[in-house]
Structure formats: C-alpha cells, structure tokens
Design a protein around this motif. Structure first.
Motif, PDB file in Angstrom:
ATOM      1  N   MET A   1       0.969  -1.230  -0.137  1.00 30.62           N
ATOM      2  CA  MET A   1      -0.027  -0.102  -0.028  1.00 30.62           C
ATOM      3  C   MET A   1       0.899   1.194  -0.017  1.00 30.62           C
ATOM      4  N   ASN A   2       0.650   2.250  -0.677  1.00 35.54           N
ATOM      5  CA  ASN A   2       1.413   3.419  -0.817  1.00 35.54           C
ATOM      6  C   ASN A   2       0.862   4.704   0.003  1.00 35.54           C
ATOM      7  N   ASN A   3       0.048   4.385   0.857  1.00 31.45           N
ATOM      8  CA  ASN A   3      -0.615   5.536   1.845  1.00 31.45           C
ATOM      9  C   ASN A   3      -0.844   6.658   1.033  1.00 31.45           C
ATOM     10  N   GLY A   4      -1.490   6.651  -0.247  1.00 35.13           N
ATOM     11  CA  GLY A   4      -2.120   7.415  -1.196  1.00 35.13           C
ATOM     12  C   GLY A   4      -1.141   8.282  -1.937  1.00 35.13           C
ATOM     13  N   LYS A   5       0.222   8.316  -1.627  1.00 33.72           N
ATOM     14  CA  LYS A   5       1.204   9.043  -2.431  1.00 33.72           C
ATOM     15  C   LYS A   5       1.361   8.506  -3.930  1.00 33.72           C
ATOM     16  N   THR A   6       1.808   9.240  -4.720  1.00 36.36           N
ATOM     17  CA  THR A   6       2.387   8.934  -6.147  1.00 36.36           C
ATOM     18  C   THR A   6       3.583   8.326  -5.815  1.00 36.36           C
ATOM     19  N   VAL A   7       3.819   7.065  -6.444  1.00 34.72           N
ATOM     20  CA  VAL A   7       5.195   6.338  -6.334  1.00 34.72           C
ATOM     21  C   VAL A   7       5.991   6.501  -7.313  1.00 34.72           C
ATOM     22  N   VAL A   8       7.395   6.884  -7.299  1.00 32.33           N
ATOM     23  CA  VAL A   8       8.372   7.204  -8.460  1.00 32.33           C
ATOM     24  C   VAL A   8       9.428   6.287  -8.086  1.00 32.33           C
ATOM     25  N   LEU A   9       9.800   5.356  -9.032  1.00 30.70           N
ATOM     26  CA  LEU A   9      11.001   4.568  -8.895  1.00 30.70           C
ATOM     27  C   LEU A   9      12.178   5.395  -9.753  1.00 30.70           C
ATOM     28  N   ILE A  10      13.296   5.701  -9.016  1.00 28.45           N
ATOM     29  CA  ILE A  10      14.395   6.070  -9.475  1.00 28.45           C
ATOM     30  C   ILE A  10      15.588   5.168  -9.682  1.00 28.45           C
ATOM     31  N   ILE A  11      15.998   4.910 -10.867  1.00 27.12           N
ATOM     32  CA  ILE A  11      17.023   3.846 -11.299  1.00 27.12           C
ATOM     33  C   ILE A  11      18.310   4.726 -11.871  1.00 27.12           C
ATOM     34  N   GLU A  12      19.249   4.421 -10.886  1.00 26.64           N
ATOM     35  CA  GLU A  12      20.566   5.375 -11.008  1.00 26.64           C
ATOM     36  C   GLU A  12      21.758   4.626 -10.279  1.00 26.64           C
TER      37      GLU A  12
ATOM     38  N   SER B   1      10.575  15.874  -2.310  1.00 25.23           N
ATOM     39  CA  SER B   1      10.346  17.425  -2.340  1.00 25.23           C
ATOM     40  C   SER B   1       9.149  17.781  -3.027  1.00 25.23           C
ATOM     41  N   ALA B   2       8.920  17.256  -4.335  1.00 27.22           N
ATOM     42  CA  ALA B   2       7.771  17.174  -5.073  1.00 27.22           C
ATOM     43  C   ALA B   2       6.513  16.619  -4.549  1.00 27.22           C
ATOM     44  N   GLY B   3       6.489  15.857  -3.483  1.00 30.48           N
ATOM     45  CA  GLY B   3       5.459  15.261  -2.505  1.00 30.48           C
ATOM     46  C   GLY B   3       5.199  13.772  -3.013  1.00 30.48           C
ATOM     47  N   TYR B   4       5.945  13.226  -3.652  1.00 33.06           N
ATOM     48  CA  TYR B   4       6.030  11.766  -4.043  1.00 33.06           C
ATOM     49  C   TYR B   4       6.748  10.697  -3.211  1.00 33.06           C
ATOM     50  N   GLU B   5       6.184   9.610  -3.278  1.00 29.89           N
ATOM     51  CA  GLU B   5       7.069   8.542  -2.529  1.00 29.89           C
ATOM     52  C   GLU B   5       8.238   8.161  -3.298  1.00 29.89           C
ATOM     53  N   ALA B   6       9.491   8.018  -3.047  1.00 27.43           N
ATOM     54  CA  ALA B   6      10.636   7.606  -3.935  1.00 27.43           C
ATOM     55  C   ALA B   6      10.995   6.225  -3.390  1.00 27.43           C
ATOM     56  N   LEU B   7      11.102   5.483  -4.620  1.00 25.49           N
ATOM     57  CA  LEU B   7      11.817   4.055  -4.473  1.00 25.49           C
ATOM     58  C   LEU B   7      13.162   4.049  -5.213  1.00 25.49           C
ATOM     59  N   GLU B   8      13.905   3.239  -4.835  1.00 25.35           N
ATOM     60  CA  GLU B   8      15.266   3.375  -5.768  1.00 25.35           C
ATOM     61  C   GLU B   8      15.883   2.019  -5.994  1.00 25.35           C
ATOM     62  N   ALA B   9      16.458   1.864  -7.013  1.00 24.47           N
ATOM     63  CA  ALA B   9      17.086   0.902  -7.657  1.00 24.47           C
ATOM     64  C   ALA B   9      18.686   1.294  -8.342  1.00 24.47           C
ATOM     65  N   ARG B  10      19.671   0.512  -8.169  1.00 24.49           N
ATOM     66  CA  ARG B  10      20.780   0.760  -8.746  1.00 24.49           C
ATOM     67  C   ARG B  10      21.087   0.278 -10.213  1.00 24.49           C
ATOM     68  N   ASN B  11      20.081  -0.610 -10.884  1.00 24.13           N
ATOM     69  CA  ASN B  11      20.131  -0.927 -11.910  1.00 24.13           C
ATOM     70  C   ASN B  11      18.778  -1.875 -12.474  1.00 24.13           C
ATOM     71  N   ALA B  12      18.768  -2.007 -13.799  1.00 25.53           N
ATOM     72  CA  ALA B  12      17.566  -2.589 -14.257  1.00 25.53           C
ATOM     73  C   ALA B  12      17.019  -4.077 -13.630  1.00 25.53           C
ATOM     74  N   ASP B  13      17.838  -4.620 -13.106  1.00 28.39           N
ATOM     75  CA  ASP B  13      17.606  -6.059 -12.508  1.00 28.39           C
ATOM     76  C   ASP B  13      16.859  -5.493 -11.037  1.00 28.39           C
ATOM     77  N   GLU B  14      17.400  -4.418 -10.381  1.00 30.37           N
ATOM     78  CA  GLU B  14      16.804  -4.314  -9.130  1.00 30.37           C
ATOM     79  C   GLU B  14      15.398  -3.780  -9.385  1.00 30.37           C
ATOM     80  N   ALA B  15      15.136  -2.658 -10.579  1.00 33.43           N
ATOM     81  CA  ALA B  15      13.980  -1.942 -10.799  1.00 33.43           C
ATOM     82  C   ALA B  15      13.109  -3.094 -11.346  1.00 33.43           C
ATOM     83  N   ILE B  16      13.389  -4.212 -12.127  1.00 32.81           N
ATOM     84  CA  ILE B  16      12.308  -4.977 -12.533  1.00 32.81           C
ATOM     85  C   ILE B  16      11.700  -5.685 -11.277  1.00 32.81           C
ATOM     86  N   ARG B  17      12.693  -6.269 -10.405  1.00 33.21           N
ATOM     87  CA  ARG B  17      12.174  -6.897  -9.115  1.00 33.21           C
ATOM     88  C   ARG B  17      11.127  -6.030  -8.308  1.00 33.21           C
ATOM     89  N   LEU B  18      11.488  -4.679  -8.248  1.00 24.84           N
ATOM     90  CA  LEU B  18      10.652  -3.696  -7.496  1.00 24.84           C
ATOM     91  C   LEU B  18       9.264  -3.559  -8.086  1.00 24.84           C
TER      92      LEU B  18
END
Length: 132
Positions: free
Chosen positions: A1-12, A27-44
C-alpha cells in the motif's frame, strides 16, 4: 500500500545522483523508491503494483541499459510513465517508448519536477492496439 502518495521509482547507479533524485522526488511530494540497475528495478516493479513513474538513467551496469529497460517497462507495465536522463547521450525521441521523456544531465530539478507533475496528470498510456 502506498499511503495515497504517487510512487516514483528512481534507477541510477551513482549513489550521489540517486540521492539527489530521491530528494527531488520527495520534495515534489511523491514517494521515492530506488534501484541501482535494471535488475533491481524489475524486481521492484514485479513486487509492487503502485509504481506510477520510472525515472531512469540511460547508462548503468547490468543486463539492460535505460533505453532497453524503458521499452521493457512500456511493454510489460504500459500505465507506468517513463523519464530517462543521461550525461553521455542525447537521445532521439524515436528511440524511446511512446510517451516517455528524455533529459540531458545535468538537468534542472525544477524541469524534472514540472515534467513529472505534467506526466502524472496525463491520461494513462494505453498499450498499442493489435491488428485485428
């Protein structure tokens, strides 16, 4: 559940750039998720159904670069909006999935936040229609 916030996945892969992007997204008011590469991003992406936007670097280690990952995401999760950034390449829009946006690094935090807001307010992208 995302507590009503828009979720942004950052891959860097760069920790400093990733932390800056996380701060920008929060700062823009979104929830941030992070991944270091494509494999981590796909798992998320496979483990969560609430990711609204992906903001990915183009050059990163692993099996996929950001361009290939963005096409994979468009095919598998069509509603997810996609933004790409690179300090090495200036990309033609024709090489990107439909509806995605590209920013050259260094980018303006303000321009990224504005584009995220614009893309998130747009109608959900639809998968390409199949010839019938």
């Amino acid at each position: 559940m995302n507590n009503g916030k828009t979720v942004v996945l950052i891959i860097e892969d760069s920790p400093i750039i990733r932390l800056g992007a996380i701060e920008l997204v929060r700062s823009a008011g979104y929830e941030a998720l992070e991944a270091r590469n494509a494999d981590e991003a796909i798992r998320l992406l496979e483990s969560r159904a609430d990711i609204d936007l992906v903001f990915t670097d183009v050059q990163m280690p692993g099996n996929m670069d950001g361009i290939r990952l963005s096409h994979y995401i468009r095919d598998r999760w069509p509603p997810v909006r996609i933004m790409l950034a690179s300090g090495m390449n200036i990309l033609e829009e024709s090489s990107l999935p439909e509806g995605s946006r590209f920013f050259a690094k260094p980018y303006s935090d303000h321009a990224i936040a504005d584009m995220m807001a614009q893309m998130l307010s747009e109608t959900t992208p639809q998968p390409p229609s199949q010839p019938g």
